[in-house]
Write a protein that holds these residues in place. Structure first.
Motif, PDB file in Angstrom:
ATOM      1  N   HIS A 210      29.174  52.122  43.822  1.00 21.01           N
ATOM      2  CA  HIS A 210      29.709  50.875  42.813  1.00 21.01           C
ATOM      3  C   HIS A 210      29.133  49.888  42.593  1.00 21.01           C
ATOM      4  O   HIS A 210      29.025  49.944  41.311  1.00 21.01           O
ATOM      5  CB  HIS A 210      30.772  50.176  44.085  1.00 21.01           C
TER       6      HIS A 210
ATOM      7  N   ARG B 196      36.179  39.142  38.926  1.00 17.89           N
ATOM      8  CA  ARG B 196      35.032  39.858  38.197  1.00 17.89           C
ATOM      9  C   ARG B 196      35.767  41.386  38.371  1.00 17.89           C
ATOM     10  O   ARG B 196      35.530  41.779  37.349  1.00 17.89           O
ATOM     11  CB  ARG B 196      34.835  40.097  39.840  1.00 17.89           C
ATOM     12  N   MET B 197      37.065  41.795  38.800  1.00 20.81           N
ATOM     13  CA  MET B 197      37.952  43.015  39.004  1.00 20.81           C
ATOM     14  C   MET B 197      38.931  42.660  36.849  1.00 20.81           C
ATOM     15  O   MET B 197      38.159  43.780  36.451  1.00 20.81           O
ATOM     16  CB  MET B 197      38.745  42.947  39.850  1.00 20.81           C
TER      17      MET B 197
ATOM     18  N   ARG C 293      33.321  40.309  49.751  1.00 17.98           N
ATOM     19  CA  ARG C 293      32.323  40.546  50.006  1.00 17.98           C
ATOM     20  C   ARG C 293      31.148  39.848  50.266  1.00 17.98           C
ATOM     21  O   ARG C 293      30.976  39.272  50.191  1.00 17.98           O
ATOM     22  CB  ARG C 293      32.208  41.266  47.920  1.00 17.98           C
TER      23      ARG C 293
ATOM     24  N   TRP D 231      37.227  51.710  47.458  1.00 19.67           N
ATOM     25  CA  TRP D 231      36.812  50.726  48.180  1.00 19.67           C
ATOM     26  C   TRP D 231      37.567  49.562  48.656  1.00 19.67           C
ATOM     27  O   TRP D 231      37.961  49.755  50.414  1.00 19.67           O
ATOM     28  CB  TRP D 231      35.399  49.520  48.223  1.00 19.67           C
TER      29      TRP D 231
ATOM     30  N   TRP E 132      40.212  45.675  51.765  1.00 20.84           N
ATOM     31  CA  TRP E 132      41.266  44.435  51.551  1.00 20.84           C
ATOM     32  C   TRP E 132      42.729  45.530  51.726  1.00 20.84           C
ATOM     33  O   TRP E 132      43.529  45.174  51.002  1.00 20.84           O
ATOM     34  CB  TRP E 132      40.648  43.554  51.407  1.00 20.84           C
TER      35      TRP E 132
ATOM     36  N   GLY F  48      35.597  50.788  43.199  1.00 22.60           N
ATOM     37  CA  GLY F  48      35.579  49.275  43.473  1.00 22.60           C
ATOM     38  C   GLY F  48      37.155  49.655  44.338  1.00 22.60           C
ATOM     39  O   GLY F  48      37.558  49.052  45.262  1.00 22.60           O
TER      40      GLY F  48
ATOM     41  N   LEU G 204      35.737  50.620  38.133  1.00 23.45           N
ATOM     42  CA  LEU G 204      36.117  49.869  38.451  1.00 23.45           C
ATOM     43  C   LEU G 204      37.104  50.738  39.785  1.00 23.45           C
ATOM     44  O   LEU G 204      37.588  50.876  41.082  1.00 23.45           O
ATOM     45  CB  LEU G 204      37.409  50.643  37.600  1.00 23.45           C
TER      46      LEU G 204
HETATM   47  C1  HEM Z   1      38.742  47.731  41.447  1.00 23.96           C
HETATM   48  C2  HEM Z   1      37.765  47.134  41.700  1.00 23.96           C
HETATM   49  C3  HEM Z   1      36.174  45.994  41.326  1.00 23.96           C
HETATM   50  C4  HEM Z   1      36.144  46.034  40.298  1.00 23.96           C
HETATM   51  C5  HEM Z   1      36.812  46.300  38.782  1.00 23.96           C
HETATM   52  C6  HEM Z   1      34.120  45.088  41.059  1.00 23.96           C
HETATM   53  C7  HEM Z   1      33.515  44.858  40.209  1.00 23.96           C
HETATM   54  C8  HEM Z   1      32.603  44.910  40.058  1.00 23.96           C
HETATM   55  C9  HEM Z   1      31.332  44.202  39.237  1.00 23.96           C
HETATM   56  C10 HEM Z   1      31.867  43.857  37.771  1.00 23.96           C
HETATM   57  C11 HEM Z   1      29.694  43.717  40.128  1.00 23.96           C
HETATM   58  C12 HEM Z   1      29.112  43.106  39.652  1.00 23.96           C
HETATM   59  C13 HEM Z   1      27.935  43.627  39.557  1.00 23.96           C
HETATM   60  C14 HEM Z   1      26.690  42.660  38.863  1.00 23.96           C
HETATM   61  O1  HEM Z   1      27.202  41.814  38.545  1.00 23.96           O
HETATM   62  O2  HEM Z   1      25.789  42.962  38.722  1.00 23.96           O
HETATM   63  C15 HEM Z   1      30.685  44.253  41.380  1.00 23.96           C
HETATM   64  C16 HEM Z   1      29.564  43.764  42.498  1.00 23.96           C
HETATM   65  C17 HEM Z   1      29.796  43.836  44.087  1.00 23.96           C
HETATM   66  N1  HEM Z   1      31.610  44.542  44.204  1.00 23.96           N
HETATM   67 FE1  HEM Z   1      32.643  45.280  43.081  1.00 23.96          FE
HETATM   68  N2  HEM Z   1      34.428  44.749  42.198  1.00 23.96           N
HETATM   69  C18 HEM Z   1      35.609  46.405  42.783  1.00 23.96           C
HETATM   70  C19 HEM Z   1      35.818  46.138  43.905  1.00 23.96           C
HETATM   71  C20 HEM Z   1      35.165  45.632  45.410  1.00 23.96           C
HETATM   72  C21 HEM Z   1      35.630  45.997  46.241  1.00 23.96           C
HETATM   73  C22 HEM Z   1      36.971  46.505  46.911  1.00 23.96           C
HETATM   74  C23 HEM Z   1      34.500  46.005  47.787  1.00 23.96           C
HETATM   75  C24 HEM Z   1      34.206  45.518  48.614  1.00 23.96           C
HETATM   76  C25 HEM Z   1      34.685  45.677  49.381  1.00 23.96           C
HETATM   77  C26 HEM Z   1      33.374  45.174  46.185  1.00 23.96           C
HETATM   78  C27 HEM Z   1      31.905  44.518  47.028  1.00 23.96           C
HETATM   79  C28 HEM Z   1      30.362  44.596  45.710  1.00 23.96           C
HETATM   80  C29 HEM Z   1      29.624  44.051  45.784  1.00 23.96           C
HETATM   81  C30 HEM Z   1      28.947  43.577  47.461  1.00 23.96           C
HETATM   82  C31 HEM Z   1      29.172  44.018  45.136  1.00 23.96           C
HETATM   83  C32 HEM Z   1      27.772  43.458  44.358  1.00 23.96           C
HETATM   84  C33 HEM Z   1      26.659  42.850  45.160  1.00 23.96           C
HETATM   85  C34 HEM Z   1      26.940  41.092  43.979  1.00 23.96           C
HETATM   86  O3  HEM Z   1      26.707  41.533  43.300  1.00 23.96           O
HETATM   87  O4  HEM Z   1      28.058  40.446  44.336  1.00 23.96           O
HETATM   88  N3  HEM Z   1      33.369  45.615  44.837  1.00 23.96           N
HETATM   89  N4  HEM Z   1      31.906  44.731  41.590  1.00 23.96           N
END
Ligand code: HEM
Ligand SMILES: Nc1ncnc2c1ncn2[C@@H]1O[C@H](COP(=O)(O)OP(=O)(O)OP(=O)(O)O)[C@@H](O)[C@H]1O
Ligand SMILES: Nc1ncnc2c1ncn2[C@@H]1O[C@H](COP(=O)(O)OP(=O)(O)OP(=O)(O)O)[C@@H](O)[C@H]1O
Ligand SMILES: [Mg+2]
Ligand SMILES: [Mg+2]
Lengths: 221, 199, 253, 221, 199
Positions: free
Chosen positions: C67, C135-136, C198, C121, C126, C118, C115
């Motif tokens: 992801h 962000r999403m 997160r 996950w 949740w 994410g 997406l």
């Molecule tokens: C469809 C749903 C989701 C989308 C579109 C999404 C999108 C993103 C984006 C755009 C980033 C940033 C990457 C960067 O800045 O380089 C990211 C990072 C991250 N996401 Fe997601 N996310 C989703 C769901 C989730 C879920 C459900 C979790 C955990 C329970 C999660 C955990 C993380 C973590 C741990 C990071 C990296 C740490 C950080 O940059 O803060 N994401 N995600």
């Protein structure tokens, strides 16, 4: 029947090869639906409640927007005039157009609907009902739409006119379509709405090719 | 088959452009329509094709069996050629729609000199090639009457010769033809109808 | 007023001339594929066998290794596209057009992957596939922009003209994406309590960070490999089209 | 400046004389909005709650649908090529187009908004706020829209493409537009949203003529 | 002003239609472009107008003050005439946009023989009249170079004479002109450039 399947093949080929029309339509559908949360706020409960309505309206608008490409290109390159002189009657050709319109604009929407349902937080049961009602209802939209396209094809800048003309005619489809999903009157009502929707679709598909053929024969040139 | 039109008036939007036209064509006869711009040549062809209602008078196709499908081919300014469909595909489509009563697809393409382009996207064809493709459509389905509107437009010298040959063949096979054109057509014994002389 | 377009061959012109490009990237494709495969093998080994399960999220934490890199690439690819757009507009370079065109579907794919993973996950952690979190949501809008650009490419018949117009659009999009991001954040923090779902990046233990970094590189090289391969296909496709058109022109009439 | 006002005059004359285009757009706006009660059910409270969002989305879609007539007719009759050779720079001409687009498609919608507000049962205070936010936000939509029209003008069948391209870019307008109406975060937030909306409109109007001129210069012929 | 083009190549979509063209026009000189269909005449005119980028070579307008606005008028196949606008309104619009450095609206309409139609909706004009209106646009703003693409299309005999008179006037006033046409233009001393001879 050779000619009939020939038209289906030709139109499908054009739709698949052709300029991302189908992609554009699906995008329009999804984007329209996805805009709603921005407008009403990301309240999960509220969204889930209005989700079936949103999906239906988005499908409705997308199918109306796709009307312009249904007959106008044929008219502009002279194909429509030749259709009127074909061995196959014009109404049969237009019946093929209804089918093609459904296949190239309703079917992609139905396939994209799960995505919209997901982001609007629809529960699975409602989602299946929505899918069923879209499957039964969109043929009526395709049929009415083909008629609208036929009526406006002779007008040079008729782009938005067909949607405007057809939208009021299609309100019953919308009502029964949504009625079949969120049964305020209980499951009985939902069943009745589904039946009515199917009847509407059948009737519209059976009659609209003739009405459209009339409109073209009388309006052309 | 023969074509007889009597007291025919044609026009657009209720306004008559040409009136009191009499046409009688026997099998094997061709008719050239001539006249200045806006005289109503194209309008008359559309009326003969049944695509426009005549303002007055009658058109009869004597000796044509209505069961056998439409009596005529119309070939107008617009070629009905669509980009993103292959050349052979386009022709096959029309053959399927109108009935495969004439040449085969390959033979028709050969005849109009497009054999080499059969697999190409029809949108890549130049205007002259598109016109040839439109002519090939007349060959794959046999119909007794050809109505041609400026068929020589966009054709170069070789194309003009091709057109004359196709026409002569068609007439020799007892076909009829009505052709609106400003150019000379190298087919002997065509009668001429001039519209809009007074105008 | 003078218009002078005498071609000046600079070294990068020569290197990136379509024919030359095919030649020298020919040597690059297999090494790139092998490097990417190695990185993936290493990264996946670490991810699955050599990193701890999260005490809260359990094994689902391993989705992170797909992801986060794909979410990162979804933005990186847009940057690559914007740079290519500059190449098209400023240096009018044909390979910049090709690069721009190749990157769009790749960007869309990575965004879709972010997406998808994410929401996969989100379900166990949740309890829902989708949340209108800032962000999403902005990732979703980015996906729409990518898809719009793809539709635009497909709508043009003449790819040279397409490239210049799309370059302008890509750059306008590049100005707009930060604005979208800001507005979406404003909107979702306004309307709902910040969802604390997160882990914060820096507080991650090294046992998670190392495989994550390896996967970063694996994904980046995957992008580079796919980009080069797609560009090669596109160059060849254009040649075929040119030949076809020439054939059509020469078949008389 | 003579040429600038000439363009404004010409376009307004065409829009007013011309074939009920404006009426079609207003009808589209009202119909889209009026479909919503059919789709989500006649629950007054719910409707009143989502009403501002619906008005905004309907306006948004209607403005996007009007894009196709903005530059395409000019391209088809050769006027666009002449614009590129005019004494006035192309960007100035496009700035005039932005203004005209706002006057002929946003203004009629704003005038028709009370009607929609009535159907949806909006309370007067919300209604005035909606009107204000539409007034401040639609210029940005007009500006983005002109850019989208310029990007797609070279495509023969680009009808739906401009809306698809522009809608995601306009998400901030929608967010701040609705944010200025229903201040969940209190009046402070609404004020901030209004300011941001105005800033967005100003910036978009200032920059989009140049971007659009670029797109046309690079994409034409 | 004079126009010098050297080693010019023009074409569509990266494919050169005509290459290595050299043009040198002194004040008062006119150039006729000739050649078969598809030779690239229209493309060359668009390139000279700056509406298409040249594929190679350079174009110079020596002795033109860039401050005074664009150096040229382009008049293509499409007339830029819109229905629902009046004839005089249309002309006034273009004069306002390009600068009123030539004849007055009324004088220009008089010149092209449309004085009687000044108040009419331009959509009602016939093709020939629309072309006259397009020519009137060249008169209300004075620019040294005229690029005309098939200017005689749709014009009747009187129209052709009018065109020749306007051209001769323009050249006599030290103007330049490049004209792509298949027809004869009754202006003495035009040089001729033939494209696509090899093809
Ligand atoms: C469809 C749903 C989701 C989308 C579109 C999404 C999108 C993103 C984006 C755009 C980033 C940033 C990457 C960067 O800045 O380089 C990211 C990072 C991250 N996401 Fe997601 N996310 C989703 C769901 C989730 C879920 C459900 C979790 C955990 C329970 C999660 C955990 C993380 C973590 C741990 C990071 C990296 C740490 C950080 O940059 O803060 N994401 N995600
Ligand atoms: N679609 C149409 N609707 C209404 N009027 C039309 C239409 N097409 C043509 N006209 C008008 O009908 C008249 C005759 O047109 P027609 O095309 O029959 O002339 P024509 O003799 O074929 O001329 P040409 O030699 O230019 O082909 C013209 O005055 C034209 O303005
Ligand atoms: N918009 C366009 N996009 C791509 N190719 C085009 C376009 N318009 C024309 N062409 C191609 O460019 C070539 C030359 O066209 P051009 O119009 O310059 O010829 P021309 O010499 O003016 O011919 P004519 O005598 O018919 O006016 C043709 O082969 C045509 O297919
Ligand atoms: Mg005619
Ligand atoms: Mg030409």
């Amino acid at each position: 029947m050779n000619g009939f399947s020939g038209i289906l093949r030709r139109e499908l080929r054009l739709a698949l090869a052709g300029g991302g029309d189908m992609l554009t339509l699906v995008l329009f559908f999804v984007i329209t639906g996805a805009l709603v949360p921005f407008a009403v706020g990301p309240d999960r409960e509220l969204l889930a409640r209005i989700a079936p309505g949103i999906v239906w309206i988005a499908a409705f608008l997308a199918m109306l927007m796709g009307l312009d490409r249904l007959l106008r290109p044929d008219r502009e390159d002279g194909t429509l005039a030749l259709y009127r002189l074909a061995d196959l009657p014009l109404s049969a050709i237009l019946a093929a157009k209804v089918i093609v319109h459904w296949l190239t604009s309703a079917l992609p929407l139905i396939l994209a609907a799960p995505f919209l349902a997901l982001i609007l937080g629809m529960d699975p049961q409602t989602f299946w009902r929505t899918l069923l009602s879209l499957l039964l209802g969109t043929p009526a939209l395709a049929a009415f739409g083909t008629f609208g396209a036929a009526v406006t094809v002779a007008i040079r800048r008729g782009g938005l006119l067909a949607p405007i003309l057809i939208a009021p005619l299609c309100v019953p489809v919308l009502i029964f379509g949504v009625g079949a999903i969120s049964p305020l009157g209980g499951p009985d009502q939902a069943g009745a709405a589904l039946l009515l929707l199917a009847a509407l679709s059948l009737m519209a598909c059976a009659l609209s090719p003739f009405a459209a053929a009339f409109a073209i024969d009388w309006g052309e040139e | 088959m023969s074509l007889v039109a009597e007291g025919l008036a044609c026009g657009r939007g209720g306004h008559a452009l040409a009136a009191d036209i009499a046409i009688a064509l026997a099998p094997g006869q061709g008719l050239l329509l001539r006249g200045p711009n806006g005289a109503g040549k194209s309008t008359l062809l559309l009326t003969l094709a049944g695509l426009l209602p005549p303002l007055a008078g009658s058109i009869r196709y004597a000796g044509h069996d209505a069961e056998a499908g439409p009596a005529l081919h119309y070939c107008g300014h617009r070629n009905g050629v669509r980009a993103r469909l292959g050349v052979a595909q386009t022709l096959d489509f029309w053959a399927g729609l109108n009935g495969r009563t004439g040449l085969s697809i390959a033979a028709a393409l050969e005849e109009v000199g497009l054999a080499g382009a059969a697999g190409l996207d029809a949108g890549y064809l130049s205007a002259g090639q598109q016109r040839r493709l439109a002519l090939a459509r007349l060959l794959v389905t046999r119909r007794p009457l050809w109505l041609l509107d400026e068929p020589s437009a966009a054709l170069d010298t070789a194309g003009q010769a091709l057109l004359a040959r196709l026409l002569a063949d068609h007439l020799a096979r007892n076909g009829l033809a009505v052709i609106a054109t400003h150019d000379a057509i190298a087919v002997p014994d065509l009668s001429v109808l001039t519209l809009g002389e007074a105008a | 007023m003078t218009i002078d377009t005498t071609p000046k061959m600079r070294w990068w012109d020569r290197l990136a001339h379509p024919g030359q490009f095919l030649a020298w990237t020919g040597y690059l494709v297999w090494p790139l594929i092998i490097l990417t495969a190695l990185l993936f093998a290493l990264g996946l080994y670490f991810a699955f066998f050599n990193s701890p399960a999260d005490y809260q999220m359990g094994d689902t934490v391993r989705i992170m290794y797909v992801h986060v890199p794909s979410a990162w690439l979804s933005q990186f690819v847009y940057g690559a596209m914007a740079v290519s757009a500059l190449g098209t507009l400023v240096w009018r370079h044909p390979m910049a057009d090709v690069s721009m065109k190749a990157a769009a579907p790749l960007g869309a794919a990575f965004t879709a992957m972010a997406l998808f993973t994410g929401s996969m996950w989100g379900r166990p952690t949740w309890g829902t596939f989708w949340e209108w979190d800032g962000r999403m949501t902005s990732t979703l809008v980015l996906l729409f922009i990518y898809l719009g650009i793809i539709a635009l490419w497909r709508a043009f018949d003449d790819q040279l003209r397409a490239a210049r117009v799309i370059a302008v659009f890509t750059l306008v999009g590049a100005v707009n994406v930060p604005i979208i991001k800001f507005s979406v954040d404003w909107w979702s923090t306004l309307h709902q309590p910040a969802s604390v779902f997160r882990a914060d990046g820096p507080t991650m233990p090294p046992s998670l960070l190392i495989p994550l970094f390896i996967m970063f590189f694996a994904f980046t090289f995957l992008f580079i490999t796919l980009q080069v391969v797609t560009m090669r296909t596109e160059v060849r496709r254009r040649r075929v089209i040119t030949l076809e058109r020439k054939a059509a022109r020469e078949t008389g009439a």
